[in-house]
Design a protein around this motif. Structure first.
Motif, short mmCIF file in Angstrom:
data_model
loop_
_atom_site.label_atom_id
_atom_site.label_comp_id
_atom_site.label_asym_id
_atom_site.label_seq_id
_atom_site.Cartn_x
_atom_site.Cartn_y
_atom_site.Cartn_z
N UNK A 109 0.82 -1.22 0.00
CA UNK A 109 0.00 0.00 0.00
C UNK A 109 0.85 1.26 0.00
N UNK A 110 2.13 1.15 0.32
CA UNK A 110 2.97 2.33 0.44
C UNK A 110 3.22 3.02 -0.89
N UNK A 111 2.95 2.33 -2.00
CA UNK A 111 3.13 2.96 -3.31
C UNK A 111 2.17 4.13 -3.51
N UNK A 112 1.07 4.15 -2.76
CA UNK A 112 0.06 5.20 -2.92
C UNK A 112 0.39 6.46 -2.13
N UNK A 113 1.48 6.45 -1.35
CA UNK A 113 1.78 7.59 -0.50
C UNK A 113 0.97 7.53 0.77
N UNK A 114 0.49 8.67 1.26
CA UNK A 114 -0.28 8.63 2.50
C UNK A 114 -1.55 9.47 2.38
N UNK A 115 -2.36 9.36 3.43
CA UNK A 115 -3.66 10.03 3.49
C UNK A 115 -3.72 10.88 4.76
N UNK A 116 -4.58 11.90 4.73
CA UNK A 116 -4.88 12.54 6.01
C UNK A 116 -6.01 11.74 6.67
N UNK A 117 -6.41 12.16 7.85
CA UNK A 117 -7.32 11.32 8.63
C UNK A 117 -8.74 11.30 8.07
N UNK A 118 -9.07 12.23 7.19
CA UNK A 118 -10.44 12.29 6.68
C UNK A 118 -10.57 11.74 5.26
N UNK A 119 -9.47 11.45 4.60
CA UNK A 119 -9.54 11.00 3.21
C UNK A 119 -10.02 9.56 3.10
N UNK A 120 -10.65 9.26 1.97
CA UNK A 120 -11.11 7.89 1.70
C UNK A 120 -9.92 6.96 1.49
N UNK A 121 -10.13 5.69 1.78
CA UNK A 121 -9.06 4.69 1.68
C UNK A 121 -8.60 4.51 0.24
N UNK A 122 -7.37 3.99 0.10
CA UNK A 122 -6.82 3.70 -1.22
C UNK A 122 -7.69 2.68 -1.94
N UNK A 123 -7.92 2.91 -3.22
CA UNK A 123 -8.55 1.91 -4.08
C UNK A 123 -7.55 1.46 -5.12
N UNK A 124 -7.96 0.52 -5.95
CA UNK A 124 -7.06 0.00 -6.99
C UNK A 124 -6.72 1.05 -8.04
N UNK A 125 -7.48 2.15 -8.10
CA UNK A 125 -7.22 3.20 -9.10
C UNK A 125 -6.59 4.45 -8.50
N UNK A 126 -6.23 4.41 -7.21
CA UNK A 126 -5.57 5.56 -6.58
C UNK A 126 -4.23 5.83 -7.27
N UNK A 127 -3.92 7.09 -7.51
CA UNK A 127 -2.64 7.46 -8.13
C UNK A 127 -1.48 7.13 -7.21
#
Length: 365
Positions: A134-152
């Motif tokens: 999952x680390x390829x997607x970078x990170x999220x803040x606490x309110x952002x939606x979870x990573x999906x298969x199409x996340x940049x």
């Protein structure tokens, strides 16, 4: 099937091989360079099964890989071999680029050459399953939606950047050459046989020895935790049923702050190891939690990872069986019951015989 597993002496790779040998009739060829974090003892009884074979080969060595493919003629490849420790990637990124990028490219080319020689039916059935993070997607803040298969992709560390690059290579070999690939990205794994440099085993073993429990920054970083046996069950399912070219996120649905993870480990040890001199019940006024220390944060430390694994459940019917609470309890219990394994890792004995060393110090150099 005859499945070639790269990195099969590592944490996830060894769990995958144990699962395949114990739960299927498939054969496994374990290809592993045997770097510091690889431990053949983690394979347990699977290593003695007639359906298991081992090849000590670096995935960056094309001629040796070709020999392995010609000898064993696999029906599928599950590629887990990687350098994976973020702190080590910050201190020395070259090894991560060499293994995760150059090694993956070499493996893909050898695999493609082998695949091209197969009869049409075997060629269609063949699979190259690339296991990523999952680390390829970078990170999220606490309110952002979870990573999906199409996340940049937006990797933050040399480790995650090298894994992102390997993901792109795999997809390019599918798009350009037609190699039948599958890609999975998983959240933080934990469980038995985890190398002690990683957060959960590091905290368990430090606590048992009365050493400090170092927590980066303020400990508010959030990770999604996935029990390793749930992960490998998902990996095998993707290999068998995942459509060619698809990507699947595999997560545990267990977002926890790092501080909460460490405190939970301390509380489980209070319950499960009350005789330890660092426990409250043994008279230590601070207990295991008293060992927690905050340390300078890691450079570029990602705040939050979260995986949306709904595609796995919707398309393949998979979901994790372990909650974080049940999985962590099993993990702590395993480390308490398997001191022989982790003592041999800590003192270097697990590497002595294979390296021909006379002392643990030589094994670590």
């Amino acid at each position: 099937m005859r499945i070639l597993v790269t990195g099969g002496a590592g944490f996830i790779g060894s769990a995958l091989i144990r699962y395949i040998i114990e739960n299927t009739t498939d054969s496994v060829v374990n290809v592993d360079k045997l770097t510091y974090a690889a431990n053949l003892e983690s394979l347990g009884q699977a290593a003695h099964n007639p359906r298991y074979a081992f090849e000590q080969v670096d995935i960056g060595n094309g001629s040796e890989l070709q020999r392995v493919f010609d000898t064993h003629r696999p029906d599928a490849v599950m590629h887990l071999a990687a350098e994976s420790h973020v702190d080590r990637s910050i201190d020395g990124p070259a090894a991560f680029i060499e293994t995760n990028l150059v090694g993956t490219a070499t493996l893909l080319e050898v695999c493609r050459a082998f695949w091209m020689t197969l009869p049409e039916e075997a060629k269609i059935a063949f699979r190259f399953h690339h296991i990523s993070t999952d680390e390829v997607f970078g990170d999220l803040d606490e309110s952002e939606a979870a990573f999906t298969e199409t996340t940049s992709y937006a990797p933050s560390s040399p480790y995650s950047a090298s894994k992102a690059g390997s993901d792109h290579l795999v997809r390019a070999w599918h798009r350009t050459y037609g190699l039948p690939v599958l890609v999975t990205n998983c959240s933080n794994n934990y469980g038995p046989y985890h190398f002690p440099e990683k957060l959960i085993p590091h905290m368990i073993l430090n606590a048992l020895h009365g050493k400090s429990l170092p927590v980066y920054g303020d400990g508010r970083q959030i990770r999604d935790w996935l029990y390793v046996e749930d992960h490998v069950r998902a990996l095998y399912l993707v290999l068998c049923r995942g459509p060619v070219g698809e990507t699947f996120n595999i997560g545990g649905h267990n977002e926890k702050r790092n501080m909460e993870v460490v405190e939970t480990i301390c509380d489980l040890l209070e319950e499960m190891a009350p005789e330890n001199p660092n426990s409250l019940k043994s008279g230590n006024p601070y207990g295991f939690r008293g060992l927690i220390r905050f340390v300078t944060d890691r450079p570029g430390h990602d705040l939050r990872y979260a995986m949306d694994a709904s595609k796995m459940e919707r398309d393949l019917g998979w979901k994790p069986e372990e909650s974080f609470e049940t999985g962590l309890r099993k993990t702590v219990r395993w480390y308490l019951d398997n001191e022989d394994w982790w003592q041999r890792v800590l003192n270097g004995a697990y590497r002595l015989e294979r390296l021909g060393c006379d002392s643990p110090m030589e094994a670590w150099v």
